[in-house]
Design a protein around this motif. Sequence first.
Motif, mmCIF file in Angstrom:
data_model
loop_
_atom_site.group_PDB
_atom_site.id
_atom_site.type_symbol
_atom_site.label_atom_id
_atom_site.label_comp_id
_atom_site.label_asym_id
_atom_site.label_seq_id
_atom_site.Cartn_x
_atom_site.Cartn_y
_atom_site.Cartn_z
ATOM 1 N N LEU A 22 43.680 26.630 38.608
ATOM 2 C CA LEU A 22 44.346 26.708 37.632
ATOM 3 C C LEU A 22 44.992 28.379 37.693
ATOM 4 O O LEU A 22 46.296 28.569 37.349
ATOM 5 N N VAL A 23 43.675 29.280 37.552
ATOM 6 C CA VAL A 23 44.400 30.713 37.820
ATOM 7 C C VAL A 23 45.254 30.952 39.051
ATOM 8 O O VAL A 23 46.172 31.675 38.929
ATOM 9 N N ALA A 24 44.853 30.470 40.152
ATOM 10 C CA ALA A 24 45.674 30.597 41.359
ATOM 11 C C ALA A 24 47.214 30.212 41.207
ATOM 12 O O ALA A 24 48.209 30.781 41.599
ATOM 13 N N ALA A 25 47.333 29.106 40.604
ATOM 14 C CA ALA A 25 48.626 28.258 40.283
ATOM 15 C C ALA A 25 49.284 29.365 39.656
ATOM 16 O O ALA A 25 50.893 29.391 39.596
ATOM 17 N N THR A 26 48.705 29.702 38.501
ATOM 18 C CA THR A 26 49.452 30.545 37.400
ATOM 19 C C THR A 26 49.981 31.938 37.847
ATOM 20 O O THR A 26 50.846 32.335 37.684
ATOM 21 N N VAL A 27 48.847 32.655 38.850
ATOM 22 C CA VAL A 27 49.193 33.882 39.530
ATOM 23 C C VAL A 27 50.499 33.731 40.336
ATOM 24 O O VAL A 27 51.480 34.582 40.480
ATOM 25 N N ALA A 28 50.473 32.597 41.310
ATOM 26 C CA ALA A 28 51.516 32.090 42.012
ATOM 27 C C ALA A 28 52.619 32.052 41.286
ATOM 28 O O ALA A 28 53.783 32.674 42.018
ATOM 29 N N ARG A 29 52.839 31.516 40.067
ATOM 30 C CA ARG A 29 53.865 31.230 39.404
ATOM 31 C C ARG A 29 54.618 32.599 38.887
ATOM 32 O O ARG A 29 55.716 32.873 38.934
ATOM 33 N N LEU A 30 53.677 33.330 38.657
ATOM 34 C CA LEU A 30 54.210 34.564 38.094
ATOM 35 C C LEU A 30 54.837 35.498 39.043
ATOM 36 O O LEU A 30 55.860 36.136 38.836
ATOM 37 N N ALA A 31 54.065 35.308 40.068
ATOM 38 C CA ALA A 31 54.612 36.454 41.161
ATOM 39 C C ALA A 31 55.783 35.906 41.728
ATOM 40 O O ALA A 31 56.540 36.670 42.182
ATOM 41 N N GLU A 32 56.229 34.709 41.436
ATOM 42 C CA GLU A 32 57.659 34.175 41.923
ATOM 43 C C GLU A 32 58.708 35.152 41.268
ATOM 44 O O GLU A 32 59.950 35.420 41.808
ATOM 45 N N ASP A 33 58.541 35.507 39.995
ATOM 46 C CA ASP A 33 59.523 36.115 39.277
ATOM 47 C C ASP A 33 59.369 37.801 39.112
ATOM 48 O O ASP A 33 60.002 38.480 38.366
ATOM 49 N N LEU A 34 58.372 38.309 39.970
ATOM 50 C CA LEU A 34 58.136 39.719 39.796
ATOM 51 C C LEU A 34 58.505 40.140 41.336
ATOM 52 O O LEU A 34 57.727 39.790 42.385
ATOM 53 N N PRO A 35 59.513 40.926 41.646
ATOM 54 C CA PRO A 35 60.101 41.522 43.028
ATOM 55 C C PRO A 35 58.720 42.013 43.691
ATOM 56 O O PRO A 35 58.208 43.024 43.288
ATOM 57 N N ASP A 36 58.606 41.472 45.010
ATOM 58 C CA ASP A 36 57.521 41.989 45.718
ATOM 59 C C ASP A 36 56.112 42.213 45.575
ATOM 60 O O ASP A 36 55.514 43.157 45.828
#
Length: 198
Positions: A22-36
């Motif tokens: 769950l943590v990894a999926a949430t990190v990945a989703r958040l990173a999608e919308d933060l450039p670089d």
Amino acid sequence: MDGALVVGVSGSPSDPSRTSTLVAATVARLAEDLPDARTAQVEIGPLLADLGAAPSREAMSAETRRALETVEAADVLVVGSPAFRAAYSGAFKLFFDWVGQYDLVDTPVLLTATGGSDRHALLVEHQMRPLFGFFQSTTLPLGVFGNERDFTKREGGYDLASVDLELRIDQAVRRALPIVRGGFAAVGADDVRRPADF
């Protein structure tokens, strides 16, 4: 903020772990919308012996010290714990007992948790949010809770198995982004994170 460091912390003593998934999926989703965005994940389970036995941070292994420093340096945290006796795990608490008291001031924190059933869902609000209030962190509006039915076991780990859980992650991230971006905009290069003692 380009290149933000998004750090996930899984407080599960188990491997494999639904919480880590769950943590990894949430990190990945958040990173999608933060450039670089740069991402990292800290697994507390392998560090437990060191965290419990060391008399000081200086006495800990390089791996454990690096994990603590990574969390303290995060621009955004995604933290997660399994439910144990209606609270976060002892492993989760033990790790954050070693985090610097003023190192997470104003850090945006997205809270996640897992449990056997939805009756544990309030763990996020009643247990985790007050802990990060102590750190003076910015806890983000929506937490994410997943129960056992939201995951499928595979060899070596777990996968998300629920569209509802994926939607909850997406909603939590979308609600978090304006706050995260606003916080980045407000931080100047010379800002000091540690406030005066009171």
